[in-house]
Design a protein around this motif. Structure first.
Motif, short mmCIF file in Angstrom:
data_model
loop_
_atom_site.label_atom_id
_atom_site.label_comp_id
_atom_site.label_asym_id
_atom_site.label_seq_id
_atom_site.Cartn_x
_atom_site.Cartn_y
_atom_site.Cartn_z
N ARG A 75 0.84 -1.21 0.00
CA ARG A 75 0.00 0.00 0.00
C ARG A 75 0.87 1.26 0.00
O ARG A 75 0.61 2.21 -0.74
N VAL A 76 1.92 1.26 0.81
CA VAL A 76 2.81 2.43 0.88
C VAL A 76 3.49 2.68 -0.46
O VAL A 76 3.59 3.83 -0.93
N LEU A 101 4.33 5.70 -5.45
CA LEU A 101 4.40 5.75 -6.91
C LEU A 101 3.42 6.77 -7.47
O LEU A 101 3.75 7.55 -8.37
N ALA A 102 2.18 6.74 -6.96
CA ALA A 102 1.17 7.69 -7.43
C ALA A 102 1.62 9.12 -7.17
O ALA A 102 1.50 9.99 -8.05
N ALA A 103 2.17 9.37 -5.98
CA ALA A 103 2.62 10.72 -5.64
C ALA A 103 3.78 11.14 -6.53
O ALA A 103 3.87 12.31 -6.96
N ALA A 104 4.70 10.20 -6.84
CA ALA A 104 5.85 10.53 -7.68
C ALA A 104 5.40 10.86 -9.11
O ALA A 104 5.95 11.79 -9.74
N ASN A 141 -4.51 -5.21 3.47
CA ASN A 141 -5.01 -3.94 2.92
C ASN A 141 -5.60 -4.18 1.54
O ASN A 141 -5.01 -3.81 0.51
N PRO A 142 -6.76 -4.84 1.45
CA PRO A 142 -7.36 -5.11 0.14
C PRO A 142 -7.67 -3.80 -0.58
O PRO A 142 -7.89 -2.77 0.06
N PRO A 143 -7.66 -3.84 -1.91
CA PRO A 143 -7.90 -2.61 -2.67
C PRO A 143 -9.30 -2.05 -2.42
O PRO A 143 -10.24 -2.80 -2.14
N GLY A 156 -3.65 3.12 -2.45
CA GLY A 156 -3.39 1.80 -2.98
C GLY A 156 -3.39 1.73 -4.50
O GLY A 156 -3.06 2.70 -5.18
N PRO A 157 -3.75 0.56 -5.07
CA PRO A 157 -3.75 0.41 -6.52
C PRO A 157 -4.61 1.46 -7.23
O PRO A 157 -4.25 1.93 -8.31
#
Length: 251
Positions: A23-24, A29-32, A66-68, A75-76
């Protein structure tokens, strides 16, 4: 992360777990990706993995804990939202195994290059799950229904050569040459006019319209862009028999 001219490289780095995603890591990745898209000095975003793997997909323990969730906040969902909405070109360098989301995220990249040893796997059905990331819609459009069905129903490994012949990747390079080759292509892409790259990407990703509508839309945009500085620089360079300098314009 590293910067080559105006190329931002984002590396998935958890080599002891073959870059399995938590999850982290999804959130990072999304933030980057969002940060690179917002950075006016960045023209091209490149995604790769550390130390011989792209990503082995979800970290199973973290996935169970931590399911999506539906939506694009964590998360994803956050990663796919970032990839869907990023305006700048995204290039992937697949330097090893790409399992599950490691393959489905590639469907949202604009260019995908693979090492000769790269392998791809979509094991969702065999894990009692359904495919994600829009792959049940994107893969049939990209590969055709028969090939998409083979990938998603069986979940077998496919090698880089099959991925290339089926159209899942753009090109293959020897393992030791992959990152340099991809950086060279990304660097070349970064020399193109950024605003026109973003506009072209937006047109390609829009919902389907009739061919007549798309021709009219394109012609209107061509007319609008002729007096703009990028086109004027290109036309001047053509007359002066030199390469155009697009780096002077906004990314």
């Amino acid at each position: 992360m590293s910067q080559v001219r105006a190329v931002r490289t984002i590396t998935i780095s958890r080599p002891e777990k073959k870059n399995a995603l938590t999850r982290v890591i999804y959130d990072d990745l999304a933030a980057a990706i969002r940060s690179a898209d917002d950075d006016r000095s960045v023209r091209v975003i490149c995604i790769t993995g550390a130390q011989g793997a792209f990503t082995s997909g979800n970290d199973v323990t973290d996935f169970e804990a931590n399911p999506p969730t539906v939506g694009g906040e964590i998360g994803p969902g956050a990663l796919f939202a970032a990839l869907r909405h990023v305006e700048k070109p995204v290039v992937a360098a697949v330097n090893g195994i790409a399992v599950g989301i490691g393959t489905t995220l590639l469907l949202h990249c604009d260019l995908v290059y693979a090492a000769a040893s790269a392998r791809f796997k979509l094991p969702f059905v065999g894990l009692g799950l359904v495919p994600e990331g829009g792959s049940t819609g994107l893969l049939p459009r990209l590969l055709g229904m028969r090939r998409a069905s083979e990938l998603l129903f069986f979940g077998d490994w496919i090698d880089a050569q099959k991925a290339l012949s089926w159209g899942l990747v753009n090109d293959i390079f020897e393992d030791a040459e992959l990152l340099a080759a991809v950086q060279s292509r990304a660097d070349r892409l970064a020399c193109q006019p950024g605003r026109l790259l973003r506009l072209t990407k937006r047109l390609m990703k829009q919902s389907p319209v009739s061919l007549d509508q798309r021709i009219d839309e394109e012609l209107e945009l061509v007319a609008q862009n002729i007096p703009q500085p990028e086109a004027q620089e290109a036309l001047l360079a053509l007359r002066q028999k030199r390469a155009p300098d697009f780096e002077q314009f906004e990314a």
